[in-house]
Design a protein around this motif. Structure first.
Motif, PDB file in Angstrom:
ATOM      1  N   UNK A   7      85.970   5.319  19.957  1.00 14.68           N
ATOM      2  CA  UNK A   7      84.662   5.942  19.863  1.00 14.68           C
ATOM      3  C   UNK A   7      83.571   4.957  19.484  1.00 14.68           C
ATOM      4  N   UNK A   8      83.870   4.090  18.548  1.00 12.28           N
ATOM      5  CA  UNK A   8      82.896   3.067  18.128  1.00 12.28           C
ATOM      6  C   UNK A   8      82.601   2.119  19.280  1.00 12.28           C
ATOM      7  N   UNK A   9      83.656   1.694  19.992  1.00 14.35           N
ATOM      8  CA  UNK A   9      83.466   0.781  21.133  1.00 14.35           C
ATOM      9  C   UNK A   9      82.626   1.450  22.212  1.00 14.35           C
ATOM     10  N   UNK A  10      82.922   2.692  22.540  1.00 12.61           N
ATOM     11  CA  UNK A  10      82.143   3.402  23.546  1.00 12.61           C
ATOM     12  C   UNK A  10      80.701   3.585  23.110  1.00 12.61           C
ATOM     13  N   UNK A  61      83.818 -19.362  29.239  1.00 11.28           N
ATOM     14  CA  UNK A  61      82.832 -20.375  29.652  1.00 11.28           C
ATOM     15  C   UNK A  61      81.463 -19.813  30.022  1.00 11.28           C
ATOM     16  N   UNK A  62      81.397 -18.594  30.499  1.00  7.06           N
ATOM     17  CA  UNK A  62      80.152 -18.056  31.049  1.00  7.06           C
ATOM     18  C   UNK A  62      79.299 -17.423  29.948  1.00  7.06           C
ATOM     19  N   UNK A  63      78.126 -17.965  29.682  1.00 10.02           N
ATOM     20  CA  UNK A  63      77.269 -17.434  28.621  1.00 10.02           C
ATOM     21  C   UNK A  63      76.857 -15.971  28.839  1.00 10.02           C
ATOM     22  N   UNK A  64      76.632 -15.565  30.081  1.00  4.37           N
ATOM     23  CA  UNK A  64      76.271 -14.171  30.345  1.00  4.37           C
ATOM     24  C   UNK A  64      77.431 -13.239  30.027  1.00  4.37           C
ATOM     25  N   UNK A  65      78.646 -13.660  30.373  1.00  6.23           N
ATOM     26  CA  UNK A  65      79.823 -12.844  30.057  1.00  6.23           C
ATOM     27  C   UNK A  65      80.053 -12.796  28.544  1.00  6.23           C
ATOM     28  N   UNK A  66      79.777 -13.897  27.871  1.00  7.07           N
ATOM     29  CA  UNK A  66      79.915 -13.907  26.412  1.00  7.07           C
ATOM     30  C   UNK A  66      78.901 -12.962  25.769  1.00  7.07           C
ATOM     31  N   UNK A  67      77.690 -12.931  26.305  1.00  5.62           N
ATOM     32  CA  UNK A  67      76.670 -12.007  25.794  1.00  5.62           C
ATOM     33  C   UNK A  67      77.088 -10.563  26.055  1.00  5.62           C
ATOM     34  N   UNK A  68      77.677 -10.318  27.217  1.00  7.52           N
ATOM     35  CA  UNK A  68      78.167  -8.980  27.548  1.00  7.52           C
ATOM     36  C   UNK A  68      79.289  -8.555  26.590  1.00  7.52           C
ATOM     37  N   UNK A  69      80.139  -9.512  26.251  1.00 10.00           N
ATOM     38  CA  UNK A  69      81.241  -9.246  25.322  1.00 10.00           C
ATOM     39  C   UNK A  69      80.699  -8.864  23.945  1.00 10.00           C
ATOM     40  N   UNK A  70      79.621  -9.491  23.525  1.00 13.29           N
ATOM     41  CA  UNK A  70      79.012  -9.144  22.234  1.00 13.29           C
ATOM     42  C   UNK A  70      78.480  -7.720  22.231  1.00 13.29           C
ATOM     43  N   UNK A  71      78.060  -7.233  23.380  1.00 16.52           N
ATOM     44  CA  UNK A  71      77.545  -5.871  23.479  1.00 16.52           C
ATOM     45  C   UNK A  71      78.691  -4.866  23.537  1.00 16.52           C
ATOM     46  N   UNK A  72      79.673  -5.145  24.384  1.00 12.66           N
ATOM     47  CA  UNK A  72      80.750  -4.167  24.627  1.00 12.66           C
ATOM     48  C   UNK A  72      81.952  -4.328  23.700  1.00 12.66           C
ATOM     49  N   UNK A  94      84.747  -5.598  24.014  1.00 15.72           N
ATOM     50  CA  UNK A  94      86.068  -5.525  24.638  1.00 15.72           C
ATOM     51  C   UNK A  94      86.110  -6.509  25.802  1.00 15.72           C
ATOM     52  N   UNK A  95      87.113  -7.397  25.792  1.00 15.17           N
ATOM     53  CA  UNK A  95      87.286  -8.343  26.886  1.00 15.17           C
ATOM     54  C   UNK A  95      87.854  -7.626  28.099  1.00 15.17           C
ATOM     55  N   UNK A  96      87.401  -8.014  29.273  1.00 14.14           N
ATOM     56  CA  UNK A  96      87.999  -7.457  30.475  1.00 14.14           C
ATOM     57  C   UNK A  96      89.428  -7.977  30.584  1.00 14.14           C
ATOM     58  N   UNK A  97      90.392  -7.076  30.726  1.00 12.47           N
ATOM     59  CA  UNK A  97      91.780  -7.537  30.853  1.00 12.47           C
ATOM     60  C   UNK A  97      92.052  -8.068  32.249  1.00 12.47           C
TER      61      UNK A  97
END
Length: 154
Positions: free
Chosen positions: A11-14, A115-126, A128-131
């Motif tokens: 719930x917190x992640x969502x 390596x990808x800064x945009x993906x790292x920023x997305x990870x900070x928001x969500x 959860x790492x994409x499996x």
């Protein structure tokens, strides 16, 4: 008790991913592009795909197969709109990223997230790492074609 903890965590992640975060993410994306590691190609990402040729027209059969795969492997975390679920929505992905980048991310997410800064920023928001879904190259290509259809390619 464990079920309650799992549900609370989910719930917190969502909730975290459902928050807009768009105001800050746009500025973070621009700033992070300037900080990209020198060995990272933002047009192709990291992986075996250097150039993925897609036609001007959609391969309808491939897109249909891609939707079946995406519904099974991707839809539990991604909506096909711009709305976040666990991960970001897919709307506009093929306009934002090159086909090689998308294919490399689908088949090789962990090194790209590292390596990808945009993906790292997305990870900070969500949070959860994409499996890695261990998709074949052919299945990844079908998902790419479905993404193109989702973005309006005919």
């Amino acid at each position: 008790m464990k079920k309650l903890l799992v549900l609370l965590t989910l719930g917190i992640a969502l909730y975290a991913c459902s928050q807009s975060g768009k105001q800050g993410s746009e500025n973070n994306s621009r700033a992070s592009i300037e900080q990209q590691p020198s060995d990272y190609d933002p047009n192709r990402g990291l992986g075996k795909f250097d150039n993925v040729e897609v036609g001007d027209k959609l391969d309808v059969a491939m897109a249909k197969d891609g939707k079946v795969i995406a519904d099974l492997k991707c839809a539990s975390c991604h909506k096909y709109t711009d709305e976040r679920l666990v991960g970001p929505g897919w709307s506009g992905v093929t306009a934002k990223h090159q086909p090689a980048w998308i294919m490399n991310f689908i088949t090789n997410p962990d090194p790209m997230i590292d390596k990808d800064p945009e993906l790292q920023a997305q990870l900070e928001i969500c949070l959860v790492r994409m499996p890695n879904q261990n998709l074949s190259d052919e299945d990844a290509r079908k998902i790419l074609e479905f993404m193109r259809e989702n973005d309006g390619v005919k």
